[in-house]
Scaffold this motif. Structure first.
Motif, PDB file in Angstrom:
ATOM      1  N   ALA A 157      -1.960 -17.215 -15.534  1.00  0.00           N
ATOM      2  CA  ALA A 157      -1.205 -16.223 -14.838  1.00  0.00           C
ATOM      3  C   ALA A 157      -0.055 -16.964 -14.055  1.00  0.00           C
ATOM      4  O   ALA A 157       0.559 -18.413 -14.543  1.00  0.00           O
ATOM      5  N   THR A 158       1.305 -16.049 -15.541  1.00  0.00           N
ATOM      6  CA  THR A 158       2.423 -16.597 -14.795  1.00  0.00           C
ATOM      7  C   THR A 158       3.276 -15.716 -14.045  1.00  0.00           C
ATOM      8  O   THR A 158       3.395 -14.198 -14.112  1.00  0.00           O
ATOM      9  N   PRO A 159       4.194 -16.103 -13.261  1.00  0.00           N
ATOM     10  CA  PRO A 159       4.793 -14.981 -12.377  1.00  0.00           C
ATOM     11  C   PRO A 159       6.069 -14.814 -13.194  1.00  0.00           C
ATOM     12  O   PRO A 159       6.647 -13.041 -13.011  1.00  0.00           O
ATOM     13  N   LYS A 160       6.386 -15.629 -14.780  1.00  0.00           N
ATOM     14  CA  LYS A 160       7.713 -14.828 -15.074  1.00  0.00           C
ATOM     15  C   LYS A 160       7.774 -13.457 -15.770  1.00  0.00           C
ATOM     16  O   LYS A 160       6.481 -12.824 -16.545  1.00  0.00           O
ATOM     17  N   ASN A 161       8.759 -12.747 -16.262  1.00  0.00           N
ATOM     18  CA  ASN A 161       8.360 -11.615 -16.682  1.00  0.00           C
ATOM     19  C   ASN A 161       7.796 -11.377 -18.427  1.00  0.00           C
ATOM     20  O   ASN A 161       9.193 -11.281 -19.325  1.00  0.00           O
ATOM     21  N   GLN A 162       7.478 -12.358 -18.631  1.00  0.00           N
ATOM     22  CA  GLN A 162       6.675 -12.244 -19.851  1.00  0.00           C
ATOM     23  C   GLN A 162       5.140 -12.186 -19.634  1.00  0.00           C
ATOM     24  O   GLN A 162       4.828 -12.676 -18.854  1.00  0.00           O
ATOM     25  N   ARG A 163       5.053 -12.228 -21.416  1.00  0.00           N
ATOM     26  CA  ARG A 163       3.245 -12.859 -21.048  1.00  0.00           C
ATOM     27  C   ARG A 163       2.934 -14.112 -21.357  1.00  0.00           C
ATOM     28  O   ARG A 163       3.136 -14.944 -21.440  1.00  0.00           O
ATOM     29  N   ALA A 164       1.817 -14.196 -20.256  1.00  0.00           N
ATOM     30  CA  ALA A 164       1.241 -15.629 -20.192  1.00  0.00           C
ATOM     31  C   ALA A 164       0.486 -15.795 -21.033  1.00  0.00           C
ATOM     32  O   ALA A 164      -0.028 -15.033 -22.695  1.00  0.00           O
ATOM     33  N   THR A 165       0.130 -16.967 -21.189  1.00  0.00           N
ATOM     34  CA  THR A 165      -0.212 -17.936 -22.213  1.00  0.00           C
ATOM     35  C   THR A 165      -1.560 -19.023 -21.589  1.00  0.00           C
ATOM     36  O   THR A 165      -1.643 -18.939 -20.471  1.00  0.00           O
ATOM     37  N   ARG A 166      -2.256 -20.047 -22.630  1.00  0.00           N
ATOM     38  CA  ARG A 166      -2.703 -20.356 -22.732  1.00  0.00           C
ATOM     39  C   ARG A 166      -2.182 -21.899 -21.734  1.00  0.00           C
ATOM     40  O   ARG A 166      -3.070 -22.156 -20.720  1.00  0.00           O
ATOM     41  N   SER A 167      -1.592 -21.802 -21.806  1.00  0.00           N
ATOM     42  CA  SER A 167      -1.347 -22.735 -21.385  1.00  0.00           C
ATOM     43  C   SER A 167      -0.324 -22.462 -19.842  1.00  0.00           C
ATOM     44  O   SER A 167       0.380 -23.632 -19.293  1.00  0.00           O
ATOM     45  N   ASP A 168      -0.502 -21.754 -18.898  1.00  0.00           N
ATOM     46  CA  ASP A 168      -0.018 -21.042 -18.275  1.00  0.00           C
ATOM     47  C   ASP A 168      -0.720 -21.607 -17.151  1.00  0.00           C
ATOM     48  O   ASP A 168      -2.412 -22.488 -17.746  1.00  0.00           O
ATOM     49  N   PRO A 169      -0.935 -21.891 -15.797  1.00  0.00           N
ATOM     50  CA  PRO A 169      -1.309 -22.691 -14.981  1.00  0.00           C
ATOM     51  C   PRO A 169      -3.009 -21.321 -14.834  1.00  0.00           C
ATOM     52  O   PRO A 169      -2.653 -20.191 -14.511  1.00  0.00           O
ATOM     53  N   ALA A 170      -3.943 -22.164 -15.276  1.00  0.00           N
ATOM     54  CA  ALA A 170      -5.566 -21.274 -14.156  1.00  0.00           C
ATOM     55  C   ALA A 170      -5.195 -20.535 -12.781  1.00  0.00           C
ATOM     56  O   ALA A 170      -4.354 -21.051 -11.617  1.00  0.00           O
ATOM     57  N   VAL A 171      -5.250 -19.649 -13.003  1.00  0.00           N
ATOM     58  CA  VAL A 171      -6.181 -19.014 -11.930  1.00  0.00           C
ATOM     59  C   VAL A 171      -7.041 -19.658 -10.831  1.00  0.00           C
ATOM     60  O   VAL A 171      -8.271 -19.249 -11.704  1.00  0.00           O
ATOM     61  N   PRO A 172      -7.128 -19.970  -9.378  1.00  0.00           N
ATOM     62  CA  PRO A 172      -8.196 -20.977  -8.857  1.00  0.00           C
ATOM     63  C   PRO A 172      -8.999 -19.656  -8.850  1.00  0.00           C
ATOM     64  O   PRO A 172      -8.935 -18.383  -8.077  1.00  0.00           O
ATOM     65  N   GLU A 173     -10.607 -19.808  -8.949  1.00  0.00           N
ATOM     66  CA  GLU A 173     -11.162 -19.245  -8.722  1.00  0.00           C
ATOM     67  C   GLU A 173     -11.677 -18.397  -6.987  1.00  0.00           C
ATOM     68  O   GLU A 173     -12.060 -19.710  -6.370  1.00  0.00           O
ATOM     69  N   ALA A 174     -12.112 -17.629  -7.047  1.00  0.00           N
ATOM     70  CA  ALA A 174     -12.541 -17.074  -4.906  1.00  0.00           C
ATOM     71  C   ALA A 174     -13.529 -17.919  -5.168  1.00  0.00           C
ATOM     72  O   ALA A 174     -14.518 -18.020  -6.031  1.00  0.00           O
ATOM     73  N   THR A 175     -13.582 -18.449  -3.912  1.00  0.00           N
ATOM     74  CA  THR A 175     -14.914 -19.295  -3.316  1.00  0.00           C
ATOM     75  C   THR A 175     -15.886 -18.161  -2.777  1.00  0.00           C
ATOM     76  O   THR A 175     -14.819 -17.335  -2.112  1.00  0.00           O
ATOM     77  N   PRO A 176     -16.673 -17.476  -3.032  1.00  0.00           N
ATOM     78  CA  PRO A 176     -18.077 -17.274  -2.497  1.00  0.00           C
ATOM     79  C   PRO A 176     -18.063 -16.939  -1.039  1.00  0.00           C
ATOM     80  O   PRO A 176     -18.013 -18.919  -0.281  1.00  0.00           O
ATOM     81  N   ARG A 177     -18.416 -16.439  -0.382  1.00  0.00           N
ATOM     82  CA  ARG A 177     -18.549 -16.884   0.935  1.00  0.00           C
ATOM     83  C   ARG A 177     -19.287 -16.404   1.663  1.00  0.00           C
ATOM     84  O   ARG A 177     -20.520 -16.098   0.925  1.00  0.00           O
ATOM     85  N   THR A 178     -20.547 -17.386   2.521  1.00  0.00           N
ATOM     86  CA  THR A 178     -21.020 -16.946   2.730  1.00  0.00           C
ATOM     87  C   THR A 178     -21.538 -16.641   4.179  1.00  0.00           C
ATOM     88  O   THR A 178     -20.154 -16.436   4.968  1.00  0.00           O
ATOM     89  N   GLY A 179     -23.199 -16.452   4.579  1.00  0.00           N
ATOM     90  CA  GLY A 179     -23.205 -15.275   5.934  1.00  0.00           C
ATOM     91  C   GLY A 179     -23.191 -15.916   7.248  1.00  0.00           C
ATOM     92  O   GLY A 179     -23.129 -15.678   8.085  1.00  0.00           O
ATOM     93  N   GLY A 180     -23.824 -17.344   6.860  1.00  0.00           N
ATOM     94  CA  GLY A 180     -23.722 -18.252   8.058  1.00  0.00           C
ATOM     95  C   GLY A 180     -22.085 -18.465   8.655  1.00  0.00           C
ATOM     96  O   GLY A 180     -21.358 -18.454   7.729  1.00  0.00           O
ATOM     97  N   VAL A 181     -22.367 -19.284   9.580  1.00  0.00           N
ATOM     98  CA  VAL A 181     -21.367 -19.579  10.426  1.00  0.00           C
ATOM     99  C   VAL A 181     -21.210 -21.430  10.019  1.00  0.00           C
ATOM    100  O   VAL A 181     -22.438 -21.438  10.392  1.00  0.00           O
ATOM    101  N   SER A 182     -20.308 -21.878  10.005  1.00  0.00           N
ATOM    102  CA  SER A 182     -20.452 -23.586   9.427  1.00  0.00           C
ATOM    103  C   SER A 182     -19.834 -23.818  11.017  1.00  0.00           C
ATOM    104  O   SER A 182     -19.600 -24.003  11.814  1.00  0.00           O
TER     105      SER A 182
END
Length: 182
Positions: A157-182
Motif C-alpha cells: 500500500a501507498t498513501p500517496k495519490n499514485q498507484r501502489a507497486t511491489r516496492s511499496d511497504p507491505a500491509v501487516p497481516e491482522a493477527t487472529p484473536r483468540t477466545g481465551g484471556v491471556s
C-alpha cells in the motif's frame, strides 16, 4: 431615614437595581450573546463529528477493499489450481456453474468498482502471474491508500495519490484473536 429603615434596606433580600441595567422582559429567555455562544459550540461539534465520520468511512472502505483484494486473489489461485494458469481477466472468474463458482458476480467484472475503490486486474505473460490494483475512486474521499497485490498474496500500500507497486511497504497481516484471556 430612620435607623430601622436603613437597616432593612441594607439587609433586604432583593438586590438593588440601577436604572441603567436592562431588565429582562421575561424570565428564562436567553440573551443574544448566549445564543451565539451556544450556536458556535454546536457548529464546532458538528464539524468535528463530520470529520470523524469521514475518517471512519475511509477506514471502512480501505478494510473492505483489502478484503475484496484477498477474495479476488484467492479466486485467482483456485482458477489456477483447476486450469493450470491464472485467469486472463476478472470476468473469467464469474461463476458459470454453481459448482465452479470462483468469485461473486459483483467482483467478476473488469474493472470493478465497489465500496469506493476501483479494482484493476493485470494478467502477466502466459497466464503464469498477475497483479491486482485497488485504487480509491476519489483519493482522500473514498480512500486514502492505494493497494497492490500479486500471486504471493502480499498486499502493498501507498498513501500517496499514485498507484501502489511491489516496492511499496507491505500491509501487516491482522493477527487472529483468540477466545481465551491471556
Amino acid at each position: 431615614m430612620s435607623m430601622s429603615m436603613l437597616h432593612s434596606v441594607a439587609w433586604s433580600s432583593r438586590p438593588l437595581r440601577c436604572a441603567a441595567w436592562p431588565r429582562r422582559a421575561r424570565a428564562g429567555f436567553l440573551t443574544l450573546v448566549e445564543l451565539l455562544v451556544a450556536g458556535i459550540i454546536l457548529a464546532l461539534l458538528f464539524v468535528v463529528g463530520l470529520d470523524q465520520l469521514r475518517r471512519a468511512r475511509i477506514i471502512t472502505n480501505e478494510q473492505l477493499a483489502m478484503n475484496s483484494v484477498r477474495v479476488i486473489t484467492k479466486a485467482c489461485h483456485m482458477y489456477y489450481a483447476v486450469n493450470g494458469r491464472y485467469p486472463p481477466n476478472l470476468v473469467a472468474l464469474e461463476p458459470w456453474l454453481p459448482s465452479r463458482s470462483y468469485l461473486e458476480t459483483t467482483l467478476a467484472q473488469d474493472p470493478v468498482t465497489k465500496q469506493g475503490y476501483t479494482f484493476t486486474f493485470i494478467p502477466q505473460t502466459n497466464g503464469m502471474d498477475f497483479s491486482l490494483l485497488a485504487d480509491p475512486v476519489t483519493h482522500g474521499v473514498t480512500g486514502a491508500r492505494h493497494f497492490y497485490v500479486d500471486r504471493e498474496l502480499r498486499i502493498h500500500a501507498t498513501p500517496k495519490n499514485q498507484r501502489a507497486t511491489r516496492s511499496d511497504p507491505a500491509v501487516p497481516e491482522a493477527t487472529p484473536r483468540t477466545g481465551g484471556v491471556s
